[in-house]
Design a protein around this motif. Structure first.
Motif, PDB file in Angstrom:
ATOM      1  N   GLY A   1       5.904   3.110   5.547  1.00 15.37           N
ATOM      2  CA  GLY A   1       6.118   2.688   6.929  1.00 15.37           C
ATOM      3  C   GLY A   1       7.521   2.231   7.240  1.00 15.37           C
ATOM      4  N   THR A   2       8.337   1.996   6.201  1.00 21.75           N
ATOM      5  CA  THR A   2       9.719   1.562   6.432  1.00 21.75           C
ATOM      6  C   THR A   2      10.674   2.742   6.572  1.00 21.75           C
ATOM      7  OG1 THR A   2      10.229   1.443   4.053  1.00 21.75           O
ATOM      8  CG2 THR A   2       9.291  -0.528   5.085  1.00 21.75           C
ATOM      9  N   ARG A   3      10.172   3.974   6.467  1.00 22.60           N
ATOM     10  CA  ARG A   3      11.040   5.154   6.452  1.00 22.60           C
ATOM     11  C   ARG A   3      10.958   5.986   7.722  1.00 22.60           C
ATOM     12  NH1 ARG A   3      10.539   7.491   0.220  1.00 22.60           N
ATOM     13  NH2 ARG A   3      11.069   5.526  -0.825  1.00 22.60           N
ATOM     14  N   GLY A   4      10.461   5.407   8.788  1.00 22.01           N
ATOM     15  CA  GLY A   4      10.398   6.148  10.038  1.00 22.01           C
ATOM     16  C   GLY A   4       9.313   7.203  10.059  1.00 22.01           C
ATOM     17  N   CYS A   5       8.290   7.057   9.216  1.00 22.54           N
ATOM     18  CA  CYS A   5       7.186   8.016   9.197  1.00 22.54           C
ATOM     19  C   CYS A   5       6.290   7.812  10.420  1.00 22.54           C
ATOM     20  CB  CYS A   5       6.368   7.847   7.913  1.00 22.54           C
ATOM     21  SG  CYS A   5       7.278   8.279   6.417  1.00 22.54           S
ATOM     22  N   ASP A   6       5.419   8.789  10.655  1.00 17.63           N
ATOM     23  CA  ASP A   6       4.492   8.708  11.789  1.00 17.63           C
ATOM     24  C   ASP A   6       3.236   7.924  11.431  1.00 17.63           C
ATOM     25  OD1 ASP A   6       6.004  10.510  13.590  1.00 17.63           O
ATOM     26  OD2 ASP A   6       5.527  12.012  12.063  1.00 17.63           O
ATOM     27  N   MET A   7       2.819   7.999  10.169  1.00 19.60           N
ATOM     28  CA  MET A   7       1.608   7.317   9.740  1.00 19.60           C
ATOM     29  C   MET A   7       1.813   6.759   8.340  1.00 19.60           C
ATOM     30  SD  MET A   7      -2.361   8.645   9.816  1.00 19.60           S
ATOM     31  CE  MET A   7      -2.628   9.210   8.134  1.00 19.60           C
TER      32      MET A   7
ATOM     33  N   ASP B   1       5.919  10.784   1.949  1.00 20.54           N
ATOM     34  CA  ASP B   1       7.288  10.266   1.869  1.00 20.54           C
ATOM     35  C   ASP B   1       7.239   8.823   1.384  1.00 20.54           C
ATOM     36  OD1 ASP B   1       9.924   9.627   2.119  1.00 20.54           O
ATOM     37  OD2 ASP B   1      10.075  10.006   4.272  1.00 20.54           O
ATOM     38  N   ALA B   2       7.125   8.659   0.083  1.00 21.52           N
ATOM     39  CA  ALA B   2       6.998   7.310  -0.483  1.00 21.52           C
ATOM     40  C   ALA B   2       7.306   7.353  -1.973  1.00 21.52           C
ATOM     41  CB  ALA B   2       5.590   6.774  -0.255  1.00 21.52           C
ATOM     42  N   ASP B   3       7.599   6.180  -2.520  1.00 21.43           N
ATOM     43  CA  ASP B   3       7.803   6.032  -3.951  1.00 21.43           C
ATOM     44  C   ASP B   3       6.536   5.447  -4.565  1.00 21.43           C
ATOM     45  OD1 ASP B   3      10.481   6.848  -3.671  1.00 21.43           O
ATOM     46  OD2 ASP B   3      11.083   4.799  -3.144  1.00 21.43           O
ATOM     47  N   GLY B   4       6.159   5.940  -5.719  1.00 24.81           N
ATOM     48  CA  GLY B   4       4.993   5.382  -6.382  1.00 24.81           C
ATOM     49  C   GLY B   4       3.702   5.995  -5.878  1.00 24.81           C
ATOM     50  N   ALA B   5       2.600   5.414  -6.332  1.00 22.78           N
ATOM     51  CA  ALA B   5       1.269   5.929  -6.017  1.00 22.78           C
ATOM     52  C   ALA B   5       0.665   5.121  -4.882  1.00 22.78           C
ATOM     53  CB  ALA B   5       0.385   5.873  -7.260  1.00 22.78           C
ATOM     54  N   GLY B   6       1.105   5.422  -3.656  1.00 26.74           N
ATOM     55  CA  GLY B   6       0.587   4.709  -2.493  1.00 26.74           C
ATOM     56  C   GLY B   6      -0.815   5.175  -2.133  1.00 26.74           C
ATOM     57  N   PHE B   7      -1.407   4.457  -1.198  1.00 28.90           N
ATOM     58  CA  PHE B   7      -2.815   4.693  -0.852  1.00 28.90           C
ATOM     59  C   PHE B   7      -2.910   5.619   0.368  1.00 28.90           C
ATOM     60  CE2 PHE B   7      -2.842   0.021  -2.239  1.00 28.90           C
ATOM     61  CZ  PHE B   7      -2.811   0.374  -3.597  1.00 28.90           C
TER      62      PHE B   7
ATOM     63  N   ARG C   1       4.277  13.062   9.892  1.00 33.18           N
ATOM     64  CA  ARG C   1       4.801  12.750   8.563  1.00 33.18           C
ATOM     65  C   ARG C   1       4.141  11.459   8.077  1.00 33.18           C
ATOM     66  NH1 ARG C   1      10.033  10.539   6.642  1.00 33.18           N
ATOM     67  NH2 ARG C   1      10.563  10.173   8.818  1.00 33.18           N
ATOM     68  N   THR C   2       3.465  11.562   6.943  1.00 31.51           N
ATOM     69  CA  THR C   2       2.762  10.427   6.361  1.00 31.51           C
ATOM     70  C   THR C   2       3.574   9.870   5.196  1.00 31.51           C
ATOM     71  OG1 THR C   2       0.638  11.420   6.960  1.00 31.51           O
ATOM     72  CG2 THR C   2       0.594   9.646   5.330  1.00 31.51           C
TER      73      THR C   2
ATOM     74  N   PRO D   1       0.794  -1.226   0.000  1.00 30.79           N
ATOM     75  CA  PRO D   1       0.000   0.000   0.000  1.00 30.79           C
ATOM     76  C   PRO D   1       0.830   1.282   0.000  1.00 30.79           C
ATOM     77  CG  PRO D   1      -0.168  -1.125   2.116  1.00 30.79           C
ATOM     78  CD  PRO D   1       0.579  -2.034   1.210  1.00 30.79           C
ATOM     79  N   ALA D   2       2.113   1.180   0.316  1.00 32.55           N
ATOM     80  CA  ALA D   2       2.965   2.371   0.300  1.00 32.55           C
ATOM     81  C   ALA D   2       3.376   2.760  -1.115  1.00 32.55           C
ATOM     82  CB  ALA D   2       4.207   2.154   1.161  1.00 32.55           C
ATOM     83  N   THR D   3       3.368   1.795  -2.044  1.00 33.78           N
ATOM     84  CA  THR D   3       3.795   2.066  -3.425  1.00 33.78           C
ATOM     85  C   THR D   3       2.690   1.843  -4.448  1.00 33.78           C
ATOM     86  OG1 THR D   3       4.542  -0.219  -3.794  1.00 33.78           O
ATOM     87  CG2 THR D   3       6.135   1.332  -2.834  1.00 33.78           C
ATOM     88  N   GLY D   4       1.666   1.096  -4.048  1.00 35.22           N
ATOM     89  CA  GLY D   4       0.605   0.744  -4.980  1.00 35.22           C
ATOM     90  C   GLY D   4       0.929  -0.434  -5.871  1.00 35.22           C
TER      91      GLY D   4
END
Length: 367
Positions: A309-315, A351-357, A305-306, A22-25
């Motif tokens: 989840g592998t990058r130390g974000c809050d949500m 803070d993500a690569d691609g089209a996450g949800f 910071r959304t 879900p972070a990248t789609g």
């Protein structure tokens, strides 16, 4: 694949469901959805394993449970990473989920004491009473997407310790955690067929609910499905525990510590992207504190910071594109109804690569 009799079993139904990150789609796997026949085969594997496991001594069962606990302690990080990759919750949250599940494993390690019966002399005149506890047989577990490890671990350690055999039907959105735990059980020495994983949708659920060989059902999920599971399972003579969702409210009184209240509202509302049974989605402010409290929550919400989840974000992200669209629709509906949109999470930098949800923290006032 499914897991039955201690090994991988390829799906043959020809029906599949995409598993996404879900972070990248991106689609990470294609999951076979079981047919009625395949479900019956997995249930049959659990049934065949039951007599020998029922007759296995408590000492031997406990030894296997302790081994599973040790392996899970050593490799908890692997399981947390799997949860993050399919559910999207941040790694620290996923690790916390595994730890909560491990607490039940540790509880089940005390099974010999928990499984004792009782005896009473002269309960009535010259009448002695004795009770013994015996396993049921094959037990089914139907678990939700939001806790791929913790919720199944509420049930299967205790079921296995008591001498039952298990068929776990995980959510098709997050199947890998269940399959990973199945392999861990095998490594721990659990006999083949005692723990099985049946992947699928309503067809697999209905097979568990109606099979005469499944003696009980444990379910966690939405309230409408919980009602369906309870009605169908009990109609087929099963013991059923069916836990539905909740819509929780937080009440803040005028004398509250508003900084503490704001912190807790943020944690309870946005932890795991709000995808928890006990998430707080509505806050009721009593008296004249509302504006101050809203300001404090807003300050905290915009600072989160959304992202991945592998990058130390809050949500992290929501679990699927459908979930993202549904939550965005809730925000549209709130605006249309005339509520004040204090923080809009539909647009933002993620803070993500691609089209996450992603939908970032969102706050309404004057609802």
């Amino acid at each position: 694949y499914h897991w039955a009799n201690g090994q991988k079993v390829d799906g043959k139904s020809g029906r599949f469901s995409d598993v996404t990150n879900p972070a990248t789609g991106e689609v990470s796997a294609s999951l076979p959805l079981a047919s009625e026949e395949e479900a019956a085969e997995v249930i049959a594997a659990a049934k065949a394993a039951f007599p020998a496991w029922r007759d296995t001594s408590l000492a031997k069962r406990t030894r296997i449970l302790f081994k599973f606990r040790e392996l899970l302690d050593e490799r908890a990080g692997e399981l947390a990473a799997i949860i993050t990759s399919e559910h999207g919750k941040v790694l620290s949250d996923a690790a916390g989920e595994v730890a909560r599940g491990q607490e039940v494993v540790e509880f089940a390690c005390g099974a010999p004491h928990l499984l004792k019966g009782s005896a009473t002399e002269n309960a009535s005149t010259n009448v002695d009473v004795a009770s013994i506890r015996q396993p049921l047989g094959v037990v089914g577990i139907i678990s939700p997407f939001n806790f791929p490890a913790m919720v199944p671990m509420w049930f299967f350690p205790v079921a296995i310790a008591a001498g039952n055999t298990v068929v776990l039907k995980p959510s098709e959105k997050v199947p890998t955690a269940a399959l990973w735990m199945a392999e861990l059980w095998k490594e721990a020495g659990l006999p083949d067929g005692v723990f099985n994983v049946l992947n699928g949708d309503k067809t697999a659920v209905d097979a568990l609910l109606t099979s005469p060989d499944v003696r009980s059902i444990s379910f966690v999920g939405s309230t409408p499905i919980a009602r369906y599971v309870y009605e169908t399972g009990t109609a087929h003579g099963k013991r059923v525990q069916a836990l539905g969702g909740a819509k929780n409210h937080m009440v803040v009184l005028p004398d509250a510590d508003l900084d503490l209240a704001a912190d807790q509202a943020i944690n309870a509302g946005f932890g795991s992207a709000g995808e928890r049974c006990m998430a707080i989605s509505a806050l009721v402010a009593v008296g004249d504190i509302a504006d101050t409290l809203v300001d404090k929550i807003r300050e905290r919400a915009v600072a989160l910071r959304t992202g991945d989840g592998t990058r130390g974000c809050d949500m992290g992200p929501l679990v699927t594109r459908v979930a993202q669209e549904r939550v965005s629709g809730y925000i549209d509906a709130g605006e249309s109804a005339g509520a004040t949109l204090v923080v809009d999470g539909r647009q933002g930098e993620f803070d993500a690569d691609g089209a996450g949800f992603f939908v970032a923290p969102t706050l309404f006032d004057n609802v």
